[in-house]
Design an enzyme around this catalytic site. Structure first.
Site, short mmCIF file in Angstrom:
data_model
loop_
_atom_site.label_atom_id
_atom_site.label_comp_id
_atom_site.label_asym_id
_atom_site.label_seq_id
_atom_site.Cartn_x
_atom_site.Cartn_y
_atom_site.Cartn_z
N ASP A 104 43.94 6.51 15.39
CA ASP A 104 42.62 6.35 15.98
C ASP A 104 42.47 7.14 17.26
OD1 ASP A 104 44.54 4.84 17.25
OD2 ASP A 104 43.36 3.01 17.39
N ASP A 146 46.29 8.41 23.56
CA ASP A 146 46.09 7.95 24.93
C ASP A 146 47.29 8.42 25.76
OD1 ASP A 146 44.98 6.48 27.05
OD2 ASP A 146 45.96 4.63 26.45
N PHE A 148 38.28 2.33 28.40
CA PHE A 148 38.78 1.52 27.29
C PHE A 148 37.64 1.33 26.29
CE2 PHE A 148 39.77 -2.29 24.94
CZ PHE A 148 41.09 -2.06 24.59
N VAL A 149 37.83 1.86 25.08
CA VAL A 149 36.75 1.83 24.10
C VAL A 149 37.03 0.84 22.96
CG1 VAL A 149 36.01 4.19 24.59
CG2 VAL A 149 37.70 3.81 22.81
N ASP A 179 39.89 -2.36 18.66
CA ASP A 179 39.59 -3.74 19.02
C ASP A 179 39.82 -4.01 20.50
OD1 ASP A 179 42.49 -3.50 18.86
OD2 ASP A 179 42.55 -5.66 19.03
N ARG A 199 36.13 -4.58 15.97
CA ARG A 199 36.57 -3.51 15.07
C ARG A 199 35.43 -3.07 14.14
NH1 ARG A 199 42.20 -2.91 15.35
NH2 ARG A 199 43.40 -4.81 15.64
P1 5GP Z 1 49.20 5.54 23.23
O1 5GP Z 1 49.00 5.07 24.65
O2 5GP Z 1 50.57 5.23 22.75
O3 5GP Z 1 48.81 7.00 23.07
O4 5GP Z 1 48.17 4.73 22.35
C1 5GP Z 1 48.55 3.55 21.72
C2 5GP Z 1 47.46 2.86 21.01
O5 5GP Z 1 46.74 2.13 21.98
C3 5GP Z 1 46.38 3.66 20.29
O6 5GP Z 1 46.75 4.09 19.02
C4 5GP Z 1 45.28 2.61 20.20
O7 5GP Z 1 45.46 1.79 19.09
C5 5GP Z 1 45.47 1.88 21.51
N1 5GP Z 1 44.50 2.37 22.49
C6 5GP Z 1 44.59 3.40 23.35
N2 5GP Z 1 43.46 3.54 24.06
C7 5GP Z 1 42.62 2.56 23.60
C8 5GP Z 1 41.28 2.20 23.93
O8 5GP Z 1 40.58 2.79 24.75
N3 5GP Z 1 40.78 1.13 23.23
C9 5GP Z 1 41.48 0.44 22.29
N4 5GP Z 1 40.87 -0.58 21.70
N5 5GP Z 1 42.74 0.76 21.97
C10 5GP Z 1 43.29 1.82 22.61
MG MG Z 2 46.52 2.83 17.36
#
Ligand code: 5GP
Ligand code: MG
Length: 199
Positions: free
Chosen positions: A115, A118, A167-168, A174, A180
């Site tokens: 998705d 981050d 944060f989206v 979710d 979702r």
């Molecule tokens: P990472 O920080 O490891 O790149 O991202 C881990 C996971 O955190 C993403 O795949 C996603 O599921 C969740 N995540 C990151 N940013 C957001 C956000 O802004 N909103 C939501 N709901 N989940 C997020």
């Molecule tokens: Mg994810």
């Protein structure tokens, strides 16, 4: 290789949007349009060959389901489950693998679907894991990219939209398992982020 993503700025939520959103970042129509283009970009890279797709659930569930139908190639699908966020709007430590791959990806060109990119920790971990299974290659497709948030070096090969550090929720993403099913991506009103009654 990154094929052209779209950079998104915040827009005020319209009166028809979900009542809990402060702003809509990406509309349902914009998602649909971008998915069609992503399908063509993926086809241009993979040619006619069958693509083993690996989707990271739950968050990439809606994205993967819709993207799949825009990819004209034959595909095989598997899902893996990783957790890194709990009921919070910031990342909690190391991502955990909850459910692993059953598709045989040895000598195949794997396309991993997630998705949002981050900090990069989740995808860095999952790609390292898939590489141990001896695929011919691993490419990554994410719908959203928060470029400014990276904590480990990681870039996706296909990106839907670059978004600001917010944060989206929505379209699979979710907050405490809610939102979702929103058809767009939006930012929650501040008073709804981490309310004590949802803990
Ligand atoms: P990472 O920080 O490891 O790149 O991202 C881990 C996971 O955190 C993403 O795949 C996603 O599921 C969740 N995540 C990151 N940013 C957001 C956000 O802004 N909103 C939501 N709901 N989940 C997020
Ligand atoms: Mg994810």
């Amino acid at each position: 290789m990154l094929v052209g993503s779209t950079v998104i700025m915040c827009a005020a939520a319209s009166s028809s949007s979900h009542a809990d959103l402060e702003t809509i970042l990406v509309s349902e129509q914009a998602i649909r349009r971008r998915l069609k283009k992503l399908g063509s970009e993926i086809k241009a890279v993979y040619g006619e060959e069958e693509i083993p797709l690996v989707a990271i659930i739950h968050c990439a569930l809606l994205f993967a389901a819709d993207l799949l139908r825009e990819i004209p190639n034959p595909v095989r699908l598997d899902c893996i489950r990783v957790s890194s966020y709990r009921n919070e709007t910031t990342s909690q430590g190391k991502p955990q693998l909850m459910h692993s791959l059953s598709l045989d990806v040895a000598n195949r060109h794997v396309l991993l679907i997630d998705d949002i990119l981050d900090t990069g920790k989740t995808l860095a971990m999952v790609v390292a894991l898939i590489r141990k299974l001896s695929p011919a290659s691993v490419k990554v497709c994410v719908l959203l990219d928060k470029k400014g948030r990276r904590e480990v070096p990681f870039e996706a090969d296909f990106v839907g939209f670059e978004i600001p550090d917010k944060f989206v929720v929505g379209y699979g993403l979710d907050f405490a398992e809610r939102y979702r099913n929103l058809p767009c991506f939006g930012v929650l009103k501040p008073q709804l982020q981490n309310p004590p009654e949802w803990a």
